[in-house]
Design a protein around this motif. Structure first.
Motif, PDB file in Angstrom:
ATOM      1  N   ARG A 106       1.321  -1.302  -0.147  1.00 12.75           N
ATOM      2  CA  ARG A 106       0.023  -0.261  -0.332  1.00 12.75           C
ATOM      3  C   ARG A 106       0.784   1.312  -0.028  1.00 12.75           C
ATOM      4  N   ASP A 107       0.227   2.199  -0.468  1.00 11.30           N
ATOM      5  CA  ASP A 107       1.087   3.332  -0.465  1.00 11.30           C
ATOM      6  C   ASP A 107       2.196   3.862  -1.110  1.00 11.30           C
ATOM      7  N   GLY A 108       2.782   2.493  -1.809  1.00  6.68           N
ATOM      8  CA  GLY A 108       4.609   2.506  -2.603  1.00  6.68           C
ATOM      9  C   GLY A 108       5.147   2.047  -1.692  1.00  6.68           C
ATOM     10  N   TRP A 109       4.445   0.857  -0.564  1.00  9.97           N
ATOM     11  CA  TRP A 109       5.577   0.535   0.079  1.00  9.97           C
ATOM     12  C   TRP A 109       4.450  -1.676  -0.074  1.00  9.97           C
ATOM     13  N   THR A 110       6.178  -2.194   0.163  1.00 15.91           N
ATOM     14  CA  THR A 110       5.379  -3.564   0.096  1.00 15.91           C
ATOM     15  C   THR A 110       6.289  -3.686   1.708  1.00 15.91           C
ATOM     16  N   VAL A 111       5.551  -4.624   2.640  1.00 13.59           N
ATOM     17  CA  VAL A 111       6.100  -4.929   3.804  1.00 13.59           C
ATOM     18  C   VAL A 111       5.357  -6.945   3.951  1.00 13.59           C
ATOM     19  N   GLY A 112       6.916  -7.603   4.504  1.00 12.47           N
ATOM     20  CA  GLY A 112       6.360  -8.683   4.474  1.00 12.47           C
ATOM     21  C   GLY A 112       6.892 -10.017   5.850  1.00 12.47           C
ATOM     22  N   VAL A 113       6.124 -10.688   6.441  1.00 14.59           N
ATOM     23  CA  VAL A 113       6.703 -11.344   6.704  1.00 14.59           C
ATOM     24  C   VAL A 113       6.792 -12.977   6.465  1.00 14.59           C
ATOM     25  N   THR A 114       8.754 -13.297   6.471  1.00 19.75           N
ATOM     26  CA  THR A 114       8.551 -14.636   6.212  1.00 19.75           C
ATOM     27  C   THR A 114       9.265 -15.085   6.537  1.00 19.75           C
ATOM     28  N   ARG A 115       9.128 -16.291   6.581  1.00 18.83           N
ATOM     29  CA  ARG A 115      10.024 -17.304   7.040  1.00 18.83           C
ATOM     30  C   ARG A 115      10.992 -18.129   6.290  1.00 18.83           C
ATOM     31  N   VAL A 120      11.749 -13.139   9.066  1.00 20.28           N
ATOM     32  CA  VAL A 120      11.974 -12.275   8.751  1.00 20.28           C
ATOM     33  C   VAL A 120      11.354 -11.060   8.860  1.00 20.28           C
ATOM     34  N   LEU A 121      11.065  -9.464   9.148  1.00 13.88           N
ATOM     35  CA  LEU A 121      10.436  -8.586   8.400  1.00 13.88           C
ATOM     36  C   LEU A 121      10.859  -7.693   7.746  1.00 13.88           C
ATOM     37  N   ARG A 122      10.827  -6.986   6.685  1.00 11.48           N
ATOM     38  CA  ARG A 122      11.140  -6.602   5.590  1.00 11.48           C
ATOM     39  C   ARG A 122      10.557  -5.484   4.979  1.00 11.48           C
ATOM     40  N   VAL A 123      11.409  -4.215   4.958  1.00 12.12           N
ATOM     41  CA  VAL A 123      10.141  -3.184   4.339  1.00 12.12           C
ATOM     42  C   VAL A 123      11.206  -2.848   3.131  1.00 12.12           C
ATOM     43  N   GLU A 124      10.061  -2.677   2.091  1.00 16.17           N
ATOM     44  CA  GLU A 124      10.163  -2.097   0.990  1.00 16.17           C
ATOM     45  C   GLU A 124       9.572  -1.212   0.411  1.00 16.17           C
ATOM     46  N   PHE A 125      11.185  -0.247  -0.133  1.00 21.10           N
ATOM     47  CA  PHE A 125      10.377   1.044  -0.828  1.00 21.10           C
ATOM     48  C   PHE A 125      10.078   0.395  -2.243  1.00 21.10           C
ATOM     49  N   ASP A 126       8.710   0.816  -2.411  1.00 17.51           N
ATOM     50  CA  ASP A 126       8.732   0.461  -4.036  1.00 17.51           C
ATOM     51  C   ASP A 126       9.912   1.438  -5.303  1.00 17.51           C
ATOM     52  N   ALA A 127       9.603   2.666  -4.717  1.00 18.89           N
ATOM     53  CA  ALA A 127      10.185   2.978  -5.417  1.00 18.89           C
ATOM     54  C   ALA A 127      11.546   2.800  -6.436  1.00 18.89           C
ATOM     55  N   ALA A 128      11.774   2.677  -5.243  1.00 18.14           N
ATOM     56  CA  ALA A 128      13.614   2.631  -5.121  1.00 18.14           C
ATOM     57  C   ALA A 128      13.964   1.227  -5.578  1.00 18.14           C
ATOM     58  N   ALA A 129      13.024   0.874  -5.221  1.00 19.69           N
ATOM     59  CA  ALA A 129      13.435  -1.789  -4.993  1.00 19.69           C
ATOM     60  C   ALA A 129      13.511  -1.488  -6.914  1.00 19.69           C
ATOM     61  N   PRO A 130      14.869  -2.526  -6.528  1.00 17.76           N
ATOM     62  CA  PRO A 130      14.438  -3.345  -8.121  1.00 17.76           C
ATOM     63  C   PRO A 130      13.126  -4.425  -8.331  1.00 17.76           C
ATOM     64  N   PRO A 131      12.784  -4.606  -9.335  1.00 15.43           N
ATOM     65  CA  PRO A 131      11.612  -5.130  -9.465  1.00 15.43           C
ATOM     66  C   PRO A 131      12.433  -6.460  -9.855  1.00 15.43           C
ATOM     67  N   VAL A 132      11.411  -8.062  -9.231  1.00 18.25           N
ATOM     68  CA  VAL A 132      11.942  -9.513  -9.203  1.00 18.25           C
ATOM     69  C   VAL A 132      10.756  -9.165 -10.284  1.00 18.25           C
ATOM     70  N   VAL A 133      11.128 -10.000 -12.454  1.00 13.26           N
ATOM     71  CA  VAL A 133      10.194 -10.800 -12.529  1.00 13.26           C
ATOM     72  C   VAL A 133      10.718 -11.975 -12.472  1.00 13.26           C
ATOM     73  N   ALA A 134       9.254 -13.007 -12.982  1.00  9.93           N
ATOM     74  CA  ALA A 134      10.158 -14.587 -12.784  1.00  9.93           C
ATOM     75  C   ALA A 134      10.326 -15.289 -12.485  1.00  9.93           C
ATOM     76  N   GLY A 135      10.622 -14.165 -11.089  1.00  9.91           N
ATOM     77  CA  GLY A 135      11.688 -14.674  -9.749  1.00  9.91           C
ATOM     78  C   GLY A 135      12.748 -14.181  -9.941  1.00  9.91           C
ATOM     79  N   VAL A 136      13.620 -13.787 -11.362  1.00 13.33           N
ATOM     80  CA  VAL A 136      14.722 -13.146 -11.102  1.00 13.33           C
ATOM     81  C   VAL A 136      14.574 -11.740 -10.377  1.00 13.33           C
ATOM     82  N   PRO A 137      15.165 -11.416  -9.844  1.00 10.74           N
ATOM     83  CA  PRO A 137      15.837 -10.267  -9.057  1.00 10.74           C
ATOM     84  C   PRO A 137      16.609  -9.158  -9.833  1.00 10.74           C
ATOM     85  N   LEU A 138      16.058  -8.416 -10.176  1.00 15.16           N
ATOM     86  CA  LEU A 138      17.243  -7.205 -11.687  1.00 15.16           C
ATOM     87  C   LEU A 138      18.068  -6.724 -10.318  1.00 15.16           C
TER      88      LEU A 138
END
Length: 330
Positions: A143-152, A163-181
């Motif tokens: 939401r609001d340009g942010w992605t937050v996740g809790v993962t095992r 792990v609690l991870r917070v990402e700022f979408d505008a600065a985060a390189p995308p992940v496509v087809a499972g590939v982190p650009l």
């Protein structure tokens, strides 16, 4: 690599990582990100500026062992726990921050995130275990340009970690087809290996797989190209009918599907009679400052300079995309 205010930076980072998730950690509410700020950090800022802010706040930090893009701080100013905090940088500055907790604290960490962010958009199976080195999503917010996740996740020490991870979408390189650009080639290839990808060919600038496991399952091949040793683009080549008319119809179907998913019409380029006789293309392109998406129909080399047409989809990260890159052949 930037040097921290401490001698023995590598040893310090290792100590900080091993100290994460110790017993007796208390968790407060994760405050909702606002503007470009989250966890007390300025996302999108260059690495030297973020490190300067940590020094000013008298927060110890060091370069993360084995990852030139990351810094491990003793804590993040606004994190829900005073535990080691990993900061990750890309071409557009700081884009991710995360903290780690022991598996038994999963409920408490989830509660800290929900306390500030509310009900997650996605909730996973609480008892699911990571397989093949891949994390399991317990909850995610977007939401609001942010992605937050809790993962095992699987961790270096026994028992794994949450792990609690917070990402700022505008600065985060995308992940496509499972590939982190934008990530280093060795790391990207390791991630795909964990996913079960099968290498078909590897050269100086690209690695070709028999499909990317998290991409289109029907793709004939998946090609990851690298610029300055970082993943710059991903291209999936699809099964294509032998005849030109059917191949171009397949291209239009793919383009229409992407137009629906993206929500706007593409910029389209195609000669009147389809791709030119020698390695020509028809393309439908969606461009932004974060990702360029192309659905194309590519004329392969063939007898009398008229080979068959391959239909492909490609994703490029603008910060690394080379000028005039050619489409791969089937």
């Amino acid at each position: 690599m930037t040097t921290s205010i401490f001698a023995g930076a590598g040893r310090l980072a290792t100590v900080l990582l091993l100290a994460g998730g110790c017993a007796g950690v208390s968790y407060s509410r994760l405050e909702r990100p606002t503007g470009t700020s989250a966890m007390g950090l300025s996302f999108g800022s260059p690495r030297d500026a973020v490190e300067g802010a940590l020094r000013e706040a008298q927060i110890p930090f060091a370069a993360a062992p084995g990852d030139p893009d990351a810094v491990v701080a003793s804590r993040c100013p606004g994190a829900p726990a005073r535990t080691p905090c990993r900061l990750v940088f890309g071409p557009k500055g700081l884009y991710a921050a995360q903290i780690e907790a022991p598996p038994g604290d999963a409920g408490r960490l989830l509660g800290a995130a929900e306390g500030g962010l509310g009900e997650p958009a996605r909730r996973g199976e609480p008892d699911a275990k990571p397989e093949g080195g891949l994390p399991v999503v317990l909850a995610a917010w977007a939401r609001d340009g942010w992605t937050v996740g809790v993962t095992r996740q699987v961790a270096a020490r026994s028992g794994g970690a949450v792990v609690l991870r917070v990402e700022f979408d505008a600065a985060a390189p995308p992940v496509v087809a499972g590939v982190p650009l934008a990530r280093l080639r060795a790391e990207v290839e390791h991630v795909l290996e964990q996913q079960g990808a099968v290498v078909v060919q590897k050269d100086e600038d690209s690695t070709t797989y028999l499909g990317c496991p998290l991409g289109d399952g029907a793709a004939v091949t998946c090609v990851v190209t690298f610029q300055d040793d970082r993943a710059a683009s991903v291209t999936e080549v699809h099964p294509t009918p032998a005849e030109d008319d059917e191949a171009l119809a397949a291209w239009k179907v793919f383009a229409a599907r992407f137009a629906t998913e993206i929500g706007r019409e593409p910029a389209t380029s195609c000669p009147a009679n389809g791709p030119e006789r020698a390695t020509g293309d028809c393309t439908a392109t969606w461009a932004s400052d974060r990702l360029i998406v192309v659905v194309g129909a590519h004329r392969n080399a063939g007898g009398n300079h008229r080979g068959g047409i391959s239909v492909y989809t490609a994703w490029s990260y603008p910060s690394l995309a080379p000028e005039g890159g050619a489409a791969p052949e089937d």
